[in-house]
Design a protein around this motif. Structure first.
Motif, short mmCIF file in Angstrom:
data_model
loop_
_atom_site.label_atom_id
_atom_site.label_comp_id
_atom_site.label_asym_id
_atom_site.label_seq_id
_atom_site.Cartn_x
_atom_site.Cartn_y
_atom_site.Cartn_z
N UNK A 266 0.98 -1.23 0.04
CA UNK A 266 0.20 0.21 0.20
C UNK A 266 0.97 1.27 -0.29
N UNK A 267 0.68 2.47 -0.77
CA UNK A 267 1.25 3.90 -0.99
C UNK A 267 -0.01 4.54 -0.95
N UNK A 268 0.45 5.55 0.33
CA UNK A 268 -0.55 6.90 0.08
C UNK A 268 0.24 8.07 -1.02
N UNK A 269 -0.78 7.97 -1.31
CA UNK A 269 -0.89 9.13 -2.27
C UNK A 269 -1.73 10.61 -1.94
N UNK A 270 -0.77 11.64 -1.39
CA UNK A 270 -1.29 13.50 -1.31
C UNK A 270 -1.50 13.66 -2.99
N UNK A 271 -2.37 14.68 -3.08
CA UNK A 271 -2.05 15.27 -4.68
C UNK A 271 -4.01 16.04 -3.97
N UNK A 272 -4.10 16.54 -5.30
CA UNK A 272 -4.80 17.77 -4.99
C UNK A 272 -6.15 17.52 -5.23
N UNK A 273 -6.74 18.05 -4.98
CA UNK A 273 -8.63 18.02 -5.21
C UNK A 273 -9.49 19.05 -6.09
N UNK A 274 -8.50 19.61 -6.91
CA UNK A 274 -8.27 20.65 -7.76
C UNK A 274 -7.64 19.68 -8.77
N UNK A 275 -8.44 20.09 -9.71
CA UNK A 275 -7.34 19.54 -11.43
C UNK A 275 -6.52 20.08 -11.68
N UNK A 276 -5.78 21.13 -11.82
CA UNK A 276 -4.84 21.73 -12.80
C UNK A 276 -5.22 22.67 -13.22
N UNK A 277 -3.81 23.81 -14.14
CA UNK A 277 -4.61 23.86 -14.99
C UNK A 277 -3.80 23.78 -15.91
N UNK A 278 -3.15 22.42 -16.15
CA UNK A 278 -2.42 22.00 -17.33
C UNK A 278 -3.02 20.16 -17.33
N UNK A 279 -3.40 19.84 -18.46
CA UNK A 279 -3.86 18.51 -18.54
C UNK A 279 -2.97 17.77 -18.15
N UNK A 280 -2.05 17.77 -17.95
CA UNK A 280 -0.66 16.92 -18.14
C UNK A 280 -1.13 16.19 -16.21
N UNK A 281 -2.10 17.04 -15.22
CA UNK A 281 -2.12 16.23 -14.11
C UNK A 281 -2.72 15.77 -13.90
N UNK A 282 -3.98 16.16 -14.37
CA UNK A 282 -5.22 14.98 -14.60
C UNK A 282 -3.98 12.92 -15.34
N UNK A 283 -3.48 13.73 -16.77
CA UNK A 283 -3.11 12.40 -17.07
C UNK A 283 -1.92 11.40 -16.00
N UNK A 284 -1.46 12.26 -15.12
CA UNK A 284 0.28 11.47 -14.60
C UNK A 284 -1.14 11.43 -13.21
N UNK A 285 -2.69 11.61 -12.58
CA UNK A 285 -3.31 11.09 -11.99
C UNK A 285 -3.60 9.62 -12.16
N UNK A 286 -4.65 9.56 -13.37
CA UNK A 286 -4.79 8.07 -14.33
C UNK A 286 -3.79 7.63 -13.96
N UNK A 287 -2.39 7.62 -14.96
CA UNK A 287 -1.44 7.29 -15.07
C UNK A 287 -0.83 6.10 -13.71
N UNK A 288 -1.28 7.29 -12.29
CA UNK A 288 -0.79 6.93 -11.21
C UNK A 288 -1.50 6.06 -10.65
N UNK A 289 -2.52 5.84 -11.06
CA UNK A 289 -3.98 5.09 -10.25
C UNK A 289 -3.95 3.94 -10.91
N UNK A 290 -3.47 3.86 -12.63
CA UNK A 290 -3.20 2.36 -13.46
C UNK A 290 -2.78 1.79 -12.95
N UNK A 291 -1.15 1.85 -12.81
CA UNK A 291 0.01 1.44 -12.35
C UNK A 291 -0.12 0.84 -11.01
N UNK A 292 -0.53 1.59 -9.98
CA UNK A 292 -0.98 1.30 -8.88
C UNK A 292 -1.57 -0.22 -9.04
N UNK A 293 -3.01 -0.06 -9.49
CA UNK A 293 -3.78 -0.92 -9.98
C UNK A 293 -3.24 -2.34 -10.80
N UNK A 294 -2.27 -2.21 -11.73
CA UNK A 294 -1.29 -3.25 -11.95
C UNK A 294 -0.47 -3.43 -11.55
#
Length: 182
Positions: free
Chosen positions: A3-31
């Motif tokens: 298990x890993x604790x992830x600290x991150x924003x409850x906002x999306x940020x101004x650049x879609x790259x941040x949402x992409x990183x959150x998606x990638x992290x979720x997928x990587x953890x699950x995989x």
């Protein structure tokens, strides 16, 4: 690592790259079969992280406080949601449930959570890994600040020796798990 604790924003940020990183992290953890522990929100990067991990078949544990739960909507599809009486109790449970900590981009709450676990590591109160996902150079100014603090004698252990920094979720998890990069 289970298990890993992830600290991150409850906002999306101004650049879609941040949402992409959150998606990638979720997928990587699950995989990798790693449980994601996070703040439980259904907004911003937090929501994207949880949705991505869950959609990939992962386990996601949310930890919040009653005061926030009374005001905000929380993710309804989590594997578990713990509601704690205080922020201190919330952070303690997140710490107890996790074997490592990664900060993705976020605001002051993200910094506060990360620096608390990092400070405790510096004090020798635990040896769990602390890491920054430096998406789009987001944490580069913080790295400079910590380097300056060490140069000026305010940090005994340079951050380079105690914080893992990577630019992608895959690289971060490979390094946390001790896997060679190929």
């Amino acid at each position: 690592m289970q298990s890993i604790c992830i600290f991150l924003g409850a906002s999306c940020g101004n650049d879609p790259i941040y949402m992409d990183a959150a998606s990638a992290m979720g997928r990587e953890l699950a995989a990798r079969g790693i449980t994601c522990v996070y703040g439980g929100s259904c907004t911003g990067l937090m929501n994207r992280l949880a949705d991505s991990a869950l959609e990939a078949g992962g386990r996601v544990v949310g930890v919040t406080v009653q005061a926030l739960k009374d005001k905000e909507e929380f993710h309804r599809g989590l594997s578990e949601l713990h509601v704690m009486p205080t922020m201190h109790a919330r952070k303690k449970l997140m710490f107890d449930l996790s074997e490592a900590f990664i900060a993705l981009p976020g605001g002051i709450g993200t910094y506060e959570e990360f620096f608390e676990v990092y400070t405790h590591r510096q004090m020798g109160l635990h040896s769990k890994p602390c890491a920054l996902l430096n998406v789009n150079g987001f944490y580069s100014p913080m790295e400079l600040m910590m380097r300056k603090a060490a140069q000026e004698g305010f940090m005994k252990t340079p951050h380079e020796e105690s914080i893992l920094i990577a630019e992608t979720p895959a690289e971060m998890l490979d390094r946390l798990l001790g896997l060679p990069r190929g």
